[in-house]
Enzyme design. Structure first.
Site, short mmCIF file in Angstrom:
data_model
loop_
_atom_site.label_atom_id
_atom_site.label_comp_id
_atom_site.label_asym_id
_atom_site.label_seq_id
_atom_site.Cartn_x
_atom_site.Cartn_y
_atom_site.Cartn_z
N LEU A 242 43.58 38.22 40.21
CA LEU A 242 42.88 38.70 40.36
C LEU A 242 41.84 39.40 40.14
O LEU A 242 41.01 38.11 40.24
CB LEU A 242 43.57 39.30 38.42
CG LEU A 242 44.66 38.71 37.92
CD1 LEU A 242 44.11 39.29 36.31
CD2 LEU A 242 45.11 40.50 38.26
N GLU A 243 41.19 40.22 41.06
CA GLU A 243 40.17 41.03 41.25
C GLU A 243 39.64 41.91 40.19
O GLU A 243 39.83 42.83 40.86
CB GLU A 243 38.98 41.26 42.43
CG GLU A 243 37.64 41.45 42.62
CD GLU A 243 37.43 42.08 44.40
OE1 GLU A 243 36.64 41.87 44.45
OE2 GLU A 243 38.55 41.74 45.56
N LEU A 244 38.40 41.60 39.07
CA LEU A 244 38.75 43.51 38.42
C LEU A 244 36.71 43.27 37.75
O LEU A 244 35.95 42.22 37.67
CB LEU A 244 39.36 42.70 37.03
CG LEU A 244 40.99 41.83 37.50
CD1 LEU A 244 40.56 41.92 35.74
CD2 LEU A 244 41.81 42.86 37.24
#
Length: 275
Positions: A242-244
């Site tokens: 995940l890149e959030l």
């Protein structure tokens, strides 16, 4: 109105008279049945792709880089039209993507298949590296070319197959990106491409993450959506990447040129702003 198709098993998939199509969209939205068809295609392609030689994968990724270079103007124009990006941001997307493809191709070596580490005594050890399977990559609209490719090339280089879930805000750009893999000669099913309407997101993701052939998912986007994806993937016992919620963070050290740092930070924050 031209409808952007899905790309499943090397073939464009467009609406039929029996498919419900929202007249407000410009793309063919995937149904649960078509999502399962994409998974089946990628799972079948994985059998041979996972056993392909590093040199073969390298050659195909280098061909993608060449095709993207040849069609750079088309990608720049499409990205500008869809997300109203300034020309400089669209051009950066293309050029950085070409570099990403060439760099990844250069990193592919026989060591990706396994190694024999140094051991003591008369015994020997062998390390075998095995691809996971089908990877679901969900990519955003704001840098559709570079972030779209980032969700594809690393899994492919390692021998996985990929289902690219493009953004409903940049459907044509993501379709063009996925079609490069077909044009470069990747076997059908190695890269499949889907889109869905926002209101169908939960059903489609649940259908895909619960399928045993889907072994991992990648997502770049908001923190709130990332929490939902992580929770559903955890329920299915699937790893996630995940890149959030990022917004061009920067560290400015004591010895920095403050004026230069300020200009570059502002540029990074507002480069993708037209007008």
């Amino acid at each position: 109105m031209q409808i952007t198709p899905l790309l499943i098993n090397g073939q464009d998939t467009v609406p039929t008279s029996a498919d419900p199509v929202d007249s407000s969209t410009t793309f063919q939205g995937v149904t649960p049945a078509l999502a399962l068809q994409a998974i089946s295609s990628s799972a079948q392609a994985f059998t041979s792709w996972s056993k392909s030689s590093p040199s073969y994968r390298r050659q195909l990724l280098q061909k993608i880089a060449g095709l993207l270079s040849e069609r750079a103007d088309e990608f720049v124009q499409c990205m500008q039209q869809e997300i109203h990006a300034p020309a400089v941001w669209a051009e950066i997307n293309v050029h950085d993507s070409i570099n990403l493809l060439n760099e990844t191709a250069g990193l592919i070596s026989d060591s990706m298949m396994g190694s024999v580490p140094v051991t003591n005594g008369e015994s020997y050890a062998m390390v075998l590296k095995e691809p996971l399977g089908v990877v679901l990559s969900m990519v955003p609209w704001n840098a559709p070319i570079i972030l779209g490719l980032r969700g594809i090339v690393a899994p492919l280089a390692a021998g996985n197959t990929v289902i690219l879930k493009g953004s409903e805000l940049s459907p044509r750009t993501h379709y063009l990106l996925a079609s490069l893999f077909r044009d470069a000669g990747f076997p059908p099913g190695v890269v499949n491409f889907i889109l869905h309407r926002a209101e169908d997101a939960e059903d489609i993701f649940q259908t895909m993450i619960a399928h045993p052939a889907v072994r991992k998912c990648n997502f770049t986007g908001s923190t709130n959506v990332g929490r939902i994806i992580a929770s559903k993937a955890a329920w299915a016992l699937k790893p996630v990447l995940l890149e959030l919620g990022g917004k061009n963070f920067a560290l400015v050290l004591d010895d920095a040129d403050i004026e230069l740092a300020a200009r570059e930070i502002i540029k990074g924050a507002f480069l993708n702003v037209s007008g």
